[in-house]
Design a protein around this motif. Structure first.
Motif, PDB file in Angstrom:
ATOM      1  N   TRP A 110       1.001  -4.022   6.169  1.00 20.32           N
ATOM      2  CA  TRP A 110       2.205  -4.504   6.864  1.00 20.32           C
ATOM      3  C   TRP A 110       2.401  -3.742   8.180  1.00 20.32           C
ATOM      4  CZ3 TRP A 110       6.819  -2.478   8.644  1.00 20.32           C
ATOM      5  CH2 TRP A 110       7.742  -3.420   9.095  1.00 20.32           C
ATOM      6  N   SER A 111       2.046  -2.462   8.200  1.00 17.21           N
ATOM      7  CA  SER A 111       2.179  -1.687   9.442  1.00 17.21           C
ATOM      8  C   SER A 111       1.330  -2.295  10.551  1.00 17.21           C
ATOM      9  CB  SER A 111       1.754  -0.228   9.224  1.00 17.21           C
ATOM     10  OG  SER A 111       2.534   0.366   8.235  1.00 17.21           O
ATOM     11  N   LEU A 122       4.751   5.758   4.084  1.00 16.40           N
ATOM     12  CA  LEU A 122       3.294   5.869   4.021  1.00 16.40           C
ATOM     13  C   LEU A 122       2.798   6.936   4.994  1.00 16.40           C
ATOM     14  CD1 LEU A 122       0.444   4.784   3.209  1.00 16.40           C
ATOM     15  CD2 LEU A 122       0.645   3.228   5.154  1.00 16.40           C
ATOM     16  N   ARG A 141      -0.654 -12.651   7.978  1.00 19.28           N
ATOM     17  CA  ARG A 141       0.145 -13.875   7.853  1.00 19.28           C
ATOM     18  C   ARG A 141      -0.648 -14.958   7.121  1.00 19.28           C
ATOM     19  NH1 ARG A 141       5.041 -14.722   7.251  1.00 19.28           N
ATOM     20  NH2 ARG A 141       5.819 -13.856   9.184  1.00 19.28           N
ATOM     21  N   GLU A 168      -0.045  -2.071   0.633  1.00 17.66           N
ATOM     22  CA  GLU A 168       0.774  -3.093   1.281  1.00 17.66           C
ATOM     23  C   GLU A 168       1.488  -2.515   2.499  1.00 17.66           C
ATOM     24  OE1 GLU A 168       0.866  -6.172   0.878  1.00 17.66           O
ATOM     25  OE2 GLU A 168       0.203  -6.631  -1.156  1.00 17.66           O
ATOM     26  N   ALA A 169       1.944  -1.255   2.369  1.00 10.65           N
ATOM     27  CA  ALA A 169       2.614  -0.611   3.504  1.00 10.65           C
ATOM     28  C   ALA A 169       1.652  -0.502   4.688  1.00 10.65           C
ATOM     29  CB  ALA A 169       3.132   0.770   3.097  1.00 10.65           C
ATOM     30  N   PHE A 170       0.388  -0.190   4.395  1.00  7.38           N
ATOM     31  CA  PHE A 170      -0.621  -0.045   5.456  1.00  7.38           C
ATOM     32  C   PHE A 170      -0.856  -1.376   6.167  1.00  7.38           C
ATOM     33  CE2 PHE A 170      -5.146  -0.406   6.646  1.00  7.38           C
ATOM     34  CZ  PHE A 170      -5.185   0.558   7.644  1.00  7.38           C
ATOM     35  N   PHE A 181       9.534  -0.350  -2.688  1.00  6.99           N
ATOM     36  CA  PHE A 181       8.275  -0.391  -1.936  1.00  6.99           C
ATOM     37  C   PHE A 181       7.111  -0.902  -2.795  1.00  6.99           C
ATOM     38  CE2 PHE A 181       9.990   3.449   0.675  1.00  6.99           C
ATOM     39  CZ  PHE A 181      10.842   2.594   1.352  1.00  6.99           C
ATOM     40  N   SER A 182       7.426  -1.563  -3.899  1.00  4.20           N
ATOM     41  CA  SER A 182       6.357  -2.102  -4.748  1.00  4.20           C
ATOM     42  C   SER A 182       5.894  -3.452  -4.206  1.00  4.20           C
ATOM     43  CB  SER A 182       6.851  -2.262  -6.183  1.00  4.20           C
ATOM     44  OG  SER A 182       7.798  -3.309  -6.251  1.00  4.20           O
ATOM     45  N   TRP A 217       7.234  -6.106  -0.014  1.00  2.00           N
ATOM     46  CA  TRP A 217       5.970  -6.612   0.556  1.00  2.00           C
ATOM     47  C   TRP A 217       5.717  -8.064   0.179  1.00  2.00           C
ATOM     48  CZ3 TRP A 217       5.813  -3.161   3.913  1.00  2.00           C
ATOM     49  CH2 TRP A 217       6.010  -1.824   3.608  1.00  2.00           C
ATOM     50  N   LYS A 234      12.490   3.961  -4.350  1.00  2.19           N
ATOM     51  CA  LYS A 234      11.337   3.470  -3.588  1.00  2.19           C
ATOM     52  C   LYS A 234      10.183   3.002  -4.462  1.00  2.19           C
ATOM     53  CE  LYS A 234       9.402   7.958  -2.181  1.00  2.19           C
ATOM     54  NZ  LYS A 234       9.266   8.829  -0.998  1.00  2.19           N
ATOM     55  N   GLU A 235      10.090   3.483  -5.701  1.00  3.26           N
ATOM     56  CA  GLU A 235       9.030   2.986  -6.579  1.00  3.26           C
ATOM     57  C   GLU A 235       9.185   1.483  -6.805  1.00  3.26           C
ATOM     58  OE1 GLU A 235       6.278   4.427  -7.672  1.00  3.26           O
ATOM     59  OE2 GLU A 235       6.852   6.228  -6.562  1.00  3.26           O
ATOM     60  N   ARG A 256       5.121   1.919  -6.239  1.00  2.00           N
ATOM     61  CA  ARG A 256       5.040   1.886  -4.788  1.00  2.00           C
ATOM     62  C   ARG A 256       3.630   1.464  -4.354  1.00  2.00           C
ATOM     63  NH1 ARG A 256       5.934   7.454  -1.771  1.00  2.00           N
ATOM     64  NH2 ARG A 256       5.761   8.109  -3.921  1.00  2.00           N
ATOM     65  N   SER A 257       3.536   0.540  -3.412  1.00  2.92           N
ATOM     66  CA  SER A 257       2.232   0.077  -2.958  1.00  2.92           C
ATOM     67  C   SER A 257       1.959   0.595  -1.551  1.00  2.92           C
ATOM     68  CB  SER A 257       2.176  -1.456  -2.973  1.00  2.92           C
ATOM     69  OG  SER A 257       0.979  -1.883  -2.377  1.00  2.92           O
ATOM     70  N   LYS A 258       1.075   1.597  -1.469  1.00  2.00           N
ATOM     71  CA  LYS A 258       0.742   2.144  -0.147  1.00  2.00           C
ATOM     72  C   LYS A 258      -0.189   1.202   0.610  1.00  2.00           C
ATOM     73  CE  LYS A 258       1.635   6.915  -1.334  1.00  2.00           C
ATOM     74  NZ  LYS A 258       1.151   8.290  -1.423  1.00  2.00           N
ATOM     75  N   HIS A 263      -0.777 -14.350   3.358  1.00  4.03           N
ATOM     76  CA  HIS A 263       0.422 -14.771   2.615  1.00  4.03           C
ATOM     77  C   HIS A 263       0.565 -16.291   2.574  1.00  4.03           C
ATOM     78  CE1 HIS A 263       2.476 -11.153   1.283  1.00  4.03           C
ATOM     79  NE2 HIS A 263       1.932 -10.556   2.326  1.00  4.03           N
TER      80      HIS A 263
END
Lengths: 248, 112
Positions: free
Chosen positions: B11-12, A237, B73, B7-9, A198-199, A204, A194-195, B3-5, B76
């Motif tokens: 994207w959610s 997350l 959107r 980006e996860a946020f 999920f980077s 993303w 995941k490192e 890991r990019s939190k 990007h």
């Protein structure tokens, strides 16, 4: 009756003797059961032995002969001449990759990205052989089997506009393979992957254009795999916020 | 790579906004956009409904999340148009606009 022919416009680049690539036109016999790779091999054997391209199995299994055929990433062993008759057929190296010679592209970047997602079964601790094999039900197999069909042909990278704009993007095949192993019931390596997966440079970066899945010759659906990994990333997350002690 | 939190946020919010826009906006087009003018739905009933705090919360989600969907959107698209070299200003403008739009939605919803 005169033998029917078709013209191939082939991308040529010989860095030892040319500064710039050119297109060279060749006329080859047209046969309905010939694919573009057959025509290239005819040229190599009968007309111009200096033409360079990769190929191996001739049956859509090895993933070596990917090329741009009339602007679309195709396995040249499954692109029939009759799809393009009366031609001409323009044959170029895979887009978005550096050209080494003629139709041969450099694959170091792809290989490094593939390796970065650890596309193999990772176990915290291997069980001894005496305990037998890791058993898997048909239902467990079905969850990832589609993604295991990838032949690393790189057509998805040639089709991906994001990879074309952003070479750091880990890309469709590598992420789809990471997803394949993350879904495998025998695997325990998701926290290691995941490192990378999920980077910023991986899931993303994808804007879900979907061309990777359109051109995939094995119907792997890398775009779907990336979307599923994005959902897993969002779940990761939430878990890291709600259960910070459990998130590695 | 890490890991990019963040980006996860984002994207959610994008995914939630896209889901809402795809599933619920068509319902509101039919109910409010067509049903009310046609007299199938009572405007007074709708006004009574949106006075309830849960309905206000629903409306906030209905407006706000698609704003963030849109912002993500556009962010990007701007990267693809050549602004990849300045990710922070692009993100601030896009998500800032979504946030301001959300605040505007809050003021409108509170006035209902």
């Amino acid at each position: 009756m005169a033998e029917r022919t078709i013209t191939l416009e082939v991308f040529r680049y010989r860095p030892d003797s040319e500064q710039e690539p050119t297109f060279q036109s060749y006329t080859v016999p047209y046969r309905e059961d010939w694919v573009v790779l057959d025509a290239l091999n005819y040229l190599k054997d009968e007309t111009d032995g200096s033409l360079s391209f990769r190929w191996s199995c001739r049956m859509g299994v090895c993933g070596s002969c990917g090329m741009m055929v009339n602007g679309t990433p195709r396995l040249s062993c499954s692109a029939f001449l009759k799809e393009y008759y009366p031609g001409p057929v323009r044959v170029e190296p895979l887009a978005n990759f550096p050209v080494e010679r003629d139709l041969i592209v450099g694959i170091d970047d792809f290989m490094n990205k593939l390796k970065s997602v650890k596309p193999w079964i990772v176990r915290d601790k291997e069980q001894p052989v005496s305990e037998g094999e890791y058993r898997q039900s048909p239902a467990q197999l079905a969850t990832f089997k589609q993604y295991s069909m990838c032949i690393n042909c790189m057509l998805c990278y040639a089709a991906c506009p994001v990879y074309g704009l952003q070479p750091d993007f880990v890309g469709p095949a590598a992420i789809a393979l990471a997803h394949r192993y993350n879904l495998d019931s025998r695997d325990q390596g998701q926290s290691l992957r995941k490192e990378v997966v999920f980077s910023h440079e991986a899931v993303w970066e994808c804007t879900f254009v979907g061309e990777c899945s359109v051109v995939c010759p094995k119907d792997v659906d890398p775009a779907g795999a990336i979307q599923q990994e994005k959902a897993l990333g969002a779940l990761d997350l939430v878990k890291s916020v709600l259960m910070p002690w459990g998130s590695r | 790579m890490a890991r990019s939190k963040n980006e996860a946020f984002w994207w959610s919010l994008f995914a939630a906004g896209g889901g809402l826009a795809a599933m619920l906006v068509p319902v509101h087009i039919i109910v409010n956009g067509i049903g009310e003018p046609q007299g199938w739905v009572s405007p007074a009933g709708i006004r009574d409904l949106v006075a309830h705090p849960l309905a206000k919360l629903y409306l906030l989600a209905l407006f706000s999340l698609p704003f963030f969907h849109c912002a993500h959107r556009i962010r990007h698209i701007l990267y693809d148009f050549g602004l990849r070299g300045m990710p922070a200003p692009v993100a601030i403008v896009c998500y800032g606009a979504a946030l301001l739009s959300t605040l505007w939605a809050v003021s409108v919803i509170c006035s209902l």
